[in-house]
Design a protein around this motif. Structure first.
Motif, short mmCIF file in Angstrom:
data_model
loop_
_atom_site.label_atom_id
_atom_site.label_comp_id
_atom_site.label_asym_id
_atom_site.label_seq_id
_atom_site.Cartn_x
_atom_site.Cartn_y
_atom_site.Cartn_z
N PHE A 158 33.12 44.98 34.41
CA PHE A 158 34.02 45.68 35.47
C PHE A 158 35.50 45.05 35.08
CE2 PHE A 158 29.98 46.23 37.82
CZ PHE A 158 30.32 47.72 37.82
N ASN A 159 35.68 44.00 34.59
CA ASN A 159 37.00 43.51 34.23
C ASN A 159 37.57 44.32 33.21
OD1 ASN A 159 37.59 41.61 36.15
ND2 ASN A 159 36.22 40.01 35.09
N ASN A 160 36.50 44.72 32.05
CA ASN A 160 36.86 45.49 30.68
C ASN A 160 37.30 46.97 31.30
OD1 ASN A 160 36.39 43.46 29.28
ND2 ASN A 160 34.60 44.19 28.47
N ASN A 161 36.84 47.39 32.37
CA ASN A 161 37.06 48.75 32.91
C ASN A 161 37.81 48.87 33.98
OD1 ASN A 161 35.11 50.63 31.12
ND2 ASN A 161 34.01 48.90 31.55
N ASN A 162 38.96 47.82 34.26
CA ASN A 162 39.99 47.76 35.17
C ASN A 162 39.49 47.88 36.59
OD1 ASN A 162 41.98 47.80 32.99
ND2 ASN A 162 41.97 50.09 33.11
N PHE A 163 38.44 47.33 36.93
CA PHE A 163 38.05 47.27 38.31
C PHE A 163 38.76 45.89 38.69
CE2 PHE A 163 35.02 50.47 36.91
CZ PHE A 163 34.65 50.84 38.06
N VAL A 164 38.75 45.93 40.15
CA VAL A 164 39.41 44.70 40.93
C VAL A 164 38.32 44.18 41.71
CG1 VAL A 164 41.02 43.85 42.52
CG2 VAL A 164 41.57 45.75 40.80
N LYS A 165 37.88 42.89 41.59
CA LYS A 165 36.80 42.31 42.39
C LYS A 165 37.32 42.09 43.71
CE LYS A 165 33.17 39.53 43.23
NZ LYS A 165 33.59 38.21 43.86
N ILE A 166 36.74 42.50 44.94
CA ILE A 166 36.95 42.47 46.13
C ILE A 166 36.16 41.69 46.99
CG2 ILE A 166 37.66 43.75 48.22
CD1 ILE A 166 40.13 43.66 46.46
N ASP A 167 36.13 41.05 47.70
CA ASP A 167 35.14 40.17 48.54
C ASP A 167 34.93 40.79 49.91
OD1 ASP A 167 34.56 38.60 46.30
OD2 ASP A 167 36.18 37.34 46.83
N PRO A 168 34.08 41.66 50.13
CA PRO A 168 34.09 42.15 51.63
C PRO A 168 33.46 41.09 52.58
CG PRO A 168 32.10 42.87 50.51
CD PRO A 168 32.98 42.12 49.30
N PRO A 169 33.67 41.18 53.88
CA PRO A 169 33.24 40.17 54.70
C PRO A 169 31.52 39.95 54.77
CG PRO A 169 33.93 42.11 56.06
CD PRO A 169 34.11 42.42 54.56
N ILE A 170 31.27 39.07 55.14
CA ILE A 170 29.67 38.69 55.40
C ILE A 170 29.41 38.89 56.73
CG2 ILE A 170 27.69 37.28 55.14
CD1 ILE A 170 28.90 36.42 52.28
N LEU A 171 30.22 38.31 57.71
CA LEU A 171 29.91 38.57 59.07
C LEU A 171 30.70 39.82 59.47
CD1 LEU A 171 30.48 35.07 60.50
CD2 LEU A 171 28.59 36.44 60.62
N THR A 172 29.80 40.73 60.12
CA THR A 172 30.32 42.17 60.22
C THR A 172 30.10 42.90 61.79
OG1 THR A 172 28.47 43.28 59.28
CG2 THR A 172 30.16 43.05 57.79
#
Ligand code: 4AD
Length: 432
Positions: free
Chosen positions: A145-159
């Motif tokens: 995903f880094n090679n393909n221009n994706f940004v790592k985003i962390d969604p919440p665990i408590l929702t």
């Protein structure tokens, strides 16, 4: 004297070194003791020759018990008889921690016993191999995903808002409000995709599913990419490229683990050939009916025998496209010409490993989604923020979720998903 790890032996041939290790196994004759040494990076043999060391060192070597921890000193040598290729000619041993009556002996143990001792079972060469494959899949995921221009985003665990229905939620108190452990980060990843273009998450997800199968965990890790300006067909291409990349990475970097697990590399190599076949849900139902499955009707979800049969009709992972709307989540894009199916796909792994990816193109029309939220009896208030994504510059977007442990199970060629997690949470197990 340099302290090294076993895996680095090749760089220290002929040198006298110090290694911290555990005794995985031991055998001895009157003249030589063979210590099977483990330090977490690899296994190799320590050779203690009676005539070459002080008598007390030889006697100590002979008395070492399984899983005793030791400092070993000696000379690294090439060893053409072992696949690893190196051994240590031991000159000194210092016991660090004794180990008596280690419960996991080289004999066979039952699954319950092993699961009760998961904290120790992890030390075995088989579990070590599985965790190396897991680690490689994690490493390769970031690389892809880094090679393909994706940004790592962390969604919440408590929702408060959920993506995958309300039947398998873990509920918890969030001060004076109800909250749930995340079943999927997807809704948040859609917001992130509309902010950053191409994003992926990689984190724990929870499903209170009362399923006791070899594919279900209560807590599992999911990789969820989400891509703005992408239709389903382009998303399928990303999915197959990603999975083929994982397979190739395991082939390239997990040689020893594949040996320990006796995984056939020729079988794995086939899974790097693109494209993966695609069949529609309609065709899948036809295929099953033609082959004697009387228990399936159009509109039903597939069970594991159905998925296995479909998978066995191909030699690579297969996409099943466009399932009935009634059995899928509220957010999927409706089909342009049929109102009974949605634009989605599951990727089914070969060899009976079942679904490893679930994904879809997302509905982007505000009013359609609002109606879906109401039809699914979801709390409208909790989805107001999600509907904002359709109010302010809505664009076509697609995404998917790959289950880490199912992928590890498949690529490692093991029987049950519980071994793909270091400390699996199962229907009847939260210990250790
Ligand atoms: O098909 P699922 O439920 O899809 C979603 O959650 C979507 N929101 C993903 C997305 O579009 N962003 O789950 C995705 C994958 C499955 O294909 C499977 O690999 C894994 O998650 N999975 C499980 N793995 C182990 N135990 C369970 N109980 C699992 N449930 C799903």
């Amino acid at each position: 004297m340099e302290q090294i790890q076993i895996i680095d032996s090749k760089n220290h041939v002929g040198e006298t070194v110090k290694i911290g290790a555990w005794i995985a196994n031991k055998r001895s004759s009157g003249k030589i003791a063979f210590l099977q040494l483990r330090d977490g990076t690899a296994y190799f043999q320590g050779i203690v020759v009676k005539s070459e060391v002080p008598e007390e060192v030889f006697q100590l070597a002979k008395s070492l018990t399984q899983e005793t921890s030791v400092w070993i000193t000696g000379e690294i040598r090439e060893d053409s008889r072992s696949k690893f290729g190196y051994e240590i000619g031991v000159t000194g041993i210092e016991v660090i921690g004794e180990s008596h009556d280690y419960p996991i002996t080289p004999k066979e143990h039952g699954t319950d016993f092993l699961m009760d001792h998961r904290h120790l079972w992890l030390r075995s060469s088989r579990q070590h191999a599985i965790m190396q494959i897991r680690n490689e899949i994690i490493r390769a995921t970031y690389e892809f995903f880094n090679n393909n221009n994706f940004v790592k985003i962390d969604p919440p665990i408590l929702t408060a808002s959920t993506a995958e229905g309300t039947t398998d939620l873990f509920e918890t108190n969030y001060f004076d409000q109800k909250a749930y452990l995340s079943q999927s980060g997807q809704l948040y990843m859609e917001a992130a995709a509309l902010a950053f273009g191409k994003v992926f998450s990689f984190g724990p997800t929870f499903r209170a599913e009362k399923s006791k199968t070899r594919r279900h965990l209560i807590e599992f890790w999911m990789i969820e990419p989400e891509m703005a300006f992408m239709h389903q067909e382009e998303s399928l291409e990303v999915q197959e490229q990603y999975v083929a990349f994982l397979v190739q990475s395991v082939l390239d970097n997990c040689d020893h683990a594949l040996d320990v697990l006796e995984r056939d590399r020729e079988v794995l190599k086939k899974y790097t050939q693109l494209p993966f076949p695609r069949i529609s849900y309609d065709e899948a139902v036809e295929l099953l009916k033609k082959n004697g499955f009387d228990d399936i009707e159009w509109g039903d979800d597939f069970g594991s025998p159905h998925e296995t049969f479909i998978a066995n009709s191909f030699d690579r992972p297969v996409f099943i496209l466009n399932y009935p709307k009634a059995i899928k989540a509220f957010y999927m894009k409706p089909h342009p010409t049929r109102d009974d199916v949605v634009i989605c796909a599951d990727m089914i792994a070969p060899e009976g490993y079942g679904e490893i990816i679930g994904g879809s193109e997302r509905a982007i029309d505000h009013d359609y989604l609002l109606e879906q939220i109401r039809n699914h009896n979801l709390d409208e208030k909790e989805y107001s923020w999600y509907l904002d994504l359709r109010r302010y510059g809505s664009v076509p977007h697609s995404g998917f979720g790959l289950g880490l442990e199912r992928t590890v199970t498949w690529l490692a060629g093991i029987e049950h998903v519980r071994e793909a997690s270091p400390f699996p949470r199962l229907l009847n197990r939260i210990y250790p």
